[in-house]
Design an enzyme around this catalytic site. Sequence first.
Site, short mmCIF file in Angstrom:
data_model
loop_
_atom_site.label_atom_id
_atom_site.label_comp_id
_atom_site.label_asym_id
_atom_site.label_seq_id
_atom_site.Cartn_x
_atom_site.Cartn_y
_atom_site.Cartn_z
N GLU A 127 0.84 -1.20 0.00
CA GLU A 127 0.00 0.00 0.00
C GLU A 127 0.87 1.25 0.00
O GLU A 127 2.00 1.23 0.50
CB GLU A 127 -0.88 0.02 1.27
CG GLU A 127 -2.32 -0.40 1.05
CD GLU A 127 -3.16 0.62 0.27
OE1 GLU A 127 -2.61 1.39 -0.55
OE2 GLU A 127 -4.37 0.63 0.48
N ASP A 128 0.32 2.32 -0.54
CA ASP A 128 1.02 3.61 -0.46
C ASP A 128 0.84 4.23 0.92
O ASP A 128 1.78 4.72 1.52
CB ASP A 128 0.54 4.56 -1.57
CG ASP A 128 -0.98 4.67 -1.65
OD1 ASP A 128 -1.68 3.88 -0.97
OD2 ASP A 128 -1.47 5.52 -2.40
N ASP A 158 -4.48 5.20 6.23
CA ASP A 158 -5.00 6.38 6.93
C ASP A 158 -5.89 5.89 8.07
O ASP A 158 -5.38 5.54 9.14
CB ASP A 158 -5.74 7.22 5.88
CG ASP A 158 -6.18 8.58 6.39
OD1 ASP A 158 -6.35 8.74 7.61
OD2 ASP A 158 -6.37 9.50 5.58
N PHE A 185 -2.55 15.92 4.68
CA PHE A 185 -2.66 15.37 3.32
C PHE A 185 -1.31 15.42 2.62
O PHE A 185 -0.59 16.41 2.67
CB PHE A 185 -3.70 16.14 2.51
CG PHE A 185 -4.09 15.43 1.26
CD1 PHE A 185 -4.95 14.33 1.30
CD2 PHE A 185 -3.56 15.81 0.04
CE1 PHE A 185 -5.28 13.65 0.14
CE2 PHE A 185 -3.90 15.13 -1.12
CZ PHE A 185 -4.74 14.05 -1.07
N ARG A 240 1.13 12.49 -8.95
CA ARG A 240 1.71 11.15 -8.78
C ARG A 240 3.14 11.05 -9.28
O ARG A 240 3.91 10.22 -8.84
CB ARG A 240 0.88 10.11 -9.55
CG ARG A 240 -0.54 9.93 -9.06
CD ARG A 240 -1.17 8.71 -9.71
NE ARG A 240 -2.62 8.67 -9.58
CZ ARG A 240 -3.27 8.24 -8.51
NH1 ARG A 240 -2.62 7.82 -7.45
NH2 ARG A 240 -4.59 8.22 -8.48
P1 XMP Z 1 -7.98 4.35 4.70
O1 XMP Z 1 -8.61 5.44 5.52
O2 XMP Z 1 -8.99 3.35 4.22
O3 XMP Z 1 -7.49 5.16 3.43
O4 XMP Z 1 -6.80 3.75 5.39
C1 XMP Z 1 -6.53 4.72 2.62
C2 XMP Z 1 -6.65 5.42 1.29
O5 XMP Z 1 -7.00 6.82 1.42
C3 XMP Z 1 -6.24 7.60 0.53
N1 XMP Z 1 -5.45 8.60 1.29
C4 XMP Z 1 -4.62 9.52 0.78
N2 XMP Z 1 -4.25 9.77 -0.49
N3 XMP Z 1 -2.87 11.54 0.27
C5 XMP Z 1 -3.38 10.79 -0.74
O6 XMP Z 1 -3.03 11.05 -1.89
C6 XMP Z 1 -3.18 11.34 1.56
O7 XMP Z 1 -2.69 12.06 2.43
C7 XMP Z 1 -4.10 10.27 1.82
N4 XMP Z 1 -4.64 9.78 2.98
C8 XMP Z 1 -5.44 8.75 2.61
C9 XMP Z 1 -5.37 6.65 -0.22
O8 XMP Z 1 -6.01 6.34 -1.45
C10 XMP Z 1 -5.32 5.39 0.61
O9 XMP Z 1 -5.14 4.22 -0.13
MG MG Z 2 -4.29 3.91 -2.17
#
Ligand code: XMP
Ligand code: MG
Length: 177
Positions: free
Chosen positions: A102-103, A106, A155, A168
């Site tokens: 995962e990137d 959150d 963010f 990206r």
């Molecule tokens: P959850 O809350 O399910 O969210 O853990 C994970 C997804 O939310 C997006 N995400 C972000 N994308 N900058 C981004 O570009 C951020 O700071 C950010 N925070 C959450 C992301 O798609 C991730 O997979």
């Molecule tokens: Mg993602």
Amino acid sequence: MPLVKIHDKSFETYLSEETISNRIDELAAGINKDYAGNRPLFISILNGSFMFAADLFKRLTIEAELCFIKLVSYKGMKSTGKVVTSIGLEEDIFGKDIIIVEDIVDTGKTLHDFLPQLLHQQPKSLKIASLLHKSEATIYPLTIDYVGFDIPNKFVVGYGLDYDGLGRNLKEIYQLV
Ligand code: XMP
Ligand code: MG
């Protein structure tokens, strides 16, 4: 500090290309050690993790497989929760060592909802590698086995992560000013 403008917002450098690269060296070294003699299947979750997955995968010295999936959330008409399903997981994961790539994690909801679907297919093991973790924001219980950076609840964009489709391609990770 150089600022970049994406759509209507300004971002400042938060993690340099070198910082990211050095940390991925360390993560890969850990994985090479932990999975020595095994052949894990990396499942990279699109879109955001493509760059991290590529850089991590290049550093592997063990045998390993890689595939990409997309997670889609559906909002049911009357259901409050969201259901996450995968698109593109054709591999049979039964009996395999799986590493989710995962990137960013959150709240943790996406993986928290998705992991049971994978576990249902009875992999031999299941671990998570995430480049970024907003641990302050994580409310769904989740163990992340390989974390690149624990970051504040702000963010971020770059290095695969986008703000409304853009950013990206940035080599560094930027934080909202
Ligand atoms: P959850 O809350 O399910 O969210 O853990 C994970 C997804 O939310 C997006 N995400 C972000 N994308 N900058 C981004 O570009 C951020 O700071 C950010 N925070 C959450 C992301 O798609 C991730 O997979
Ligand atoms: Mg993602």
